[in-house]
Enzyme design. Structure first.
Site, PDB file in Angstrom:
ATOM      1  N   LYS A 163      52.031  16.025  12.681  1.00 10.72           N
ATOM      2  CA  LYS A 163      53.223  15.333  13.188  1.00 10.72           C
ATOM      3  C   LYS A 163      53.065  13.827  13.070  1.00 10.72           C
ATOM      4  O   LYS A 163      53.975  13.122  12.640  1.00 10.72           O
ATOM      5  CB  LYS A 163      53.467  15.744  14.648  1.00 10.72           C
ATOM      6  CG  LYS A 163      54.621  15.035  15.342  1.00 10.72           C
ATOM      7  CD  LYS A 163      54.148  13.888  16.228  1.00 10.72           C
ATOM      8  CE  LYS A 163      53.277  14.345  17.366  1.00 10.72           C
ATOM      9  NZ  LYS A 163      52.886  13.226  18.254  1.00 10.72           N
TER      10      LYS A 163
ATOM     11  N   LYS B 118      49.822   3.015  16.787  1.00 14.65           N
ATOM     12  CA  LYS B 118      49.223   4.343  16.959  1.00 14.65           C
ATOM     13  C   LYS B 118      49.412   5.194  15.699  1.00 14.65           C
ATOM     14  O   LYS B 118      48.507   5.916  15.281  1.00 14.65           O
ATOM     15  CB  LYS B 118      49.851   5.048  18.165  1.00 14.65           C
ATOM     16  CG  LYS B 118      49.372   6.492  18.378  1.00 14.65           C
ATOM     17  CD  LYS B 118      47.863   6.571  18.570  1.00 14.65           C
ATOM     18  CE  LYS B 118      47.347   8.014  18.575  1.00 14.65           C
ATOM     19  NZ  LYS B 118      47.878   8.827  19.665  1.00 14.65           N
TER      20      LYS B 118
END
Length: 376
Positions: A322, A254
């Site tokens: 992030k 991911k």
């Protein structure tokens, strides 16, 4: 090594499973493709074209010795069958809420929790139950999904005060669909598995609209048994799923995907501004890009709004930054150079400093506009 399984749209709520053949071990020996072809030419005479069966789909026409394959099942999951397993869902944010809603609409028995209780109210209105802590959710549910904003939140909800680990027990499962780093996922996994329960990490590729439409992509790793049990519910929320082996692999995949996406968006923003500066119509640029080899759905989806300086939030910029930060940390851990991603990350940080954290990540273009203003 990974396999994937996707929903078969022509078979209602069909359930698919996937298996992995690693390094030829399932055959008991390793055979090279060239030798296999030679053997086939000797012992397996070619069948005339007119007698060969037509493949049902491109996936089933792959070479015989492909290292992975899919097994399709005609097993149908009715609403009654789905309702026999009690489902918990932790986190009713921009992604969690539509994901839980799709489970409810499919007939699942769903119990929800969120730090801000009011975010659970629409789901309760659709038939979900509410519990006041993650501990209570896992204590009353067979299978619990968690969609939290960042590693800190994911760890706190799983392992903190009144966390999921205090209610879960042997025979139950915990599926963390949050985007976190591998170390955080492994920490949560250990805490969950120490209770005797099963753990699966399953971060998703996709944003708000795919979540609403049940078109997410699940990147799973962990207990294979839990993957099989959770698959019908993953298929309700997504269009495909990949099983990637040990915990940490899903998280890593991911982060790599989102690192690529963030870099692409930053480059796209540069292109829009450059086209404007040299007197081109940026709307035509978007159209040209959408018809060429570099096309990606997000360009035609985000481009028109970016040109108008409007950024409706589908994936918050703060979450993209992030993920860039975590991806750079992953690269650092294996001494992999990522100069393009590092430069893109700096742009997202600048955009955050301008108060754009909660805007869509396409608002990164504003960081470039600010740089142009300073140069002028």
């Amino acid at each position: 090594m990974s396999t994937s399984a996707s929903k078969c749209e022509n078979i209602g709520h069909s359930v698919t499973t996937s298996r992995t053949l690693a390094n030829g071990q399932a055959f008991g020996f390793i055979i090279s493709s060239s030798r296999a072809m030679a053997l086939c030419s000797i012992f397996c005479p070619r069948i005339p074209l007119r007698f060969r069966p037509k493949p049902i789909s491109p996936l089933l026409s792959k070479p015989l010795f492909s290292l992975s394959y899919r097994v399709y099942s005609s097993l149908q999951s009715t609403k009654d069958e789905l309702g026999t397993v009690s489902i918990g869902f932790l986190g009713m944010g921009i992604m969690g809420s539509p994901m839980a809603q799709n489970l409810i609409k499919a007939g699942c028995d769903v119990t929800v929790w969120n730090r801000t209780k009011s975010k659970c109210d629409p789901l309760v209105g659709l038939g979900a139950k509410y519990k006041s802590s993650p501990e209570e959710v896992t204590a009353t549910c067979d299978l619990t999904f968690a969609m939290l904003a960042d590693p800190e939140s994911a760890i706190d909800v799983a392992c903190g005060k009144n966390g999921a680990v205090f209610g879960i027990s042997s025979g139950k499962g915990y599926v963390d669909v949050s985007t976190v780093d591998a170390a955080s996922s492994m920490l949560i996994s250990k805490q969950i598995k120490d209770t005797g329960a099963l753990f699966l990490e399953a971060p998703v590729s996709g944003s708000k609209k795919p979540a609403e439409d049940g078109q997410l992509i699940f990147l799973t790793a962990g207990d294979k048994l839990l993957y099989e049990k959770a698959s019908p519910y993953l298929d309700i929320m997504g269009k495909s799923r990949f099983y990637l082996g040990e915990v940490g692999n899903g998280a890593a995949m991911k982060l790599v995907v989102n690192m690529i996406m963030g870099s692409m968006m930053a480059s796209f923003a540069e292109g829009i501004l450059l086209s404007q500066k040299v007197g081109l119509d940026p709307n035509v640029l978007v159209e040209v890009v959408s018809q060429g080899a570099i096309n990606a759905p997000m360009y035609s989806l985000k481009g028109p709004s970016m040109i108008k300086s409007v950024y409706p939030t589908a994936f918050p910029l703060k979450h993209q930054q992030k993920d860039m930060r975590l991806a750079l940390g992953l690269a650092e851990s294996v001494s992999q150079s990522t100069p393009i991603a590092a430069a893109a990350n700096e742009l997202y940080k600048v955009a955050k400093s301008y108060g754009l954290s909660d805007e869509d990540f396409s608002a990164v273009i504003e960081a470039l506009k600010a740089a142009k203003s300073r140069e002028a």
